[in-house]
Motif scaffolding. Structure first.
Motif, mmCIF file in Angstrom:
data_model
loop_
_atom_site.group_PDB
_atom_site.id
_atom_site.type_symbol
_atom_site.label_atom_id
_atom_site.label_comp_id
_atom_site.label_asym_id
_atom_site.label_seq_id
_atom_site.Cartn_x
_atom_site.Cartn_y
_atom_site.Cartn_z
ATOM 1 N N GLU A 25 0.824 -1.210 0.000
ATOM 2 C CA GLU A 25 0.000 0.000 0.000
ATOM 3 C C GLU A 25 0.860 1.263 0.000
ATOM 4 O O GLU A 25 0.556 2.221 -0.711
ATOM 5 C CB GLU A 25 -0.940 -0.005 1.203
ATOM 6 C CG GLU A 25 -2.041 -1.054 1.081
ATOM 7 C CD GLU A 25 -2.800 -1.277 2.368
ATOM 8 O OE1 GLU A 25 -3.980 -1.675 2.272
ATOM 9 O OE2 GLU A 25 -2.241 -1.078 3.472
ATOM 10 N N ALA A 29 1.224 4.124 -2.991
ATOM 11 C CA ALA A 29 1.018 5.549 -2.698
ATOM 12 C C ALA A 29 2.153 6.422 -3.214
ATOM 13 O O ALA A 29 1.944 7.599 -3.518
ATOM 14 C CB ALA A 29 0.847 5.754 -1.196
ATOM 15 N N ALA A 58 2.970 10.375 2.109
ATOM 16 C CA ALA A 58 2.071 9.220 2.103
ATOM 17 C C ALA A 58 1.724 8.777 3.521
ATOM 18 O O ALA A 58 0.603 8.331 3.779
ATOM 19 C CB ALA A 58 2.708 8.064 1.332
#
Length: 71
Positions: A25, A29, A58
């Motif tokens: 993830e 980002a 992020a």
């Protein structure tokens, strides 16, 4: 006492986990791949200031939080 890269990586891992994000993830980002995040967190990859800025954005933390106890 670990190297600067080890400390930066440990800080990124701690901050990422505190946000509940996976490596994948975080990588998405910042438009990177999961292996890059893994190498950074393990202190195995030199990281540019530009990437550190992207990671800090992020993770919604200051650049200082990433560099904490590194200098």
């Amino acid at each position: 006492m670990g190297s600067v890269l080890d400390k930066i990586g440990a800080n990124i891992r701690r901050l990422r986990e505190a946000r509940g994000l996976t490596q994948a993830e975080l990588a998405k980002a910042i438009d990177a791949n999961r292996n890059t995040i893994s190498r950074i967190e393990c202190g195995q990859q030199n990281v540019s200031i530009l990437i550190l800025v992207d990671i800090s954005k992020a993770l919604r933390v200051s650049l200082g939080a990433i560099l904490q106890d590194c200098l």
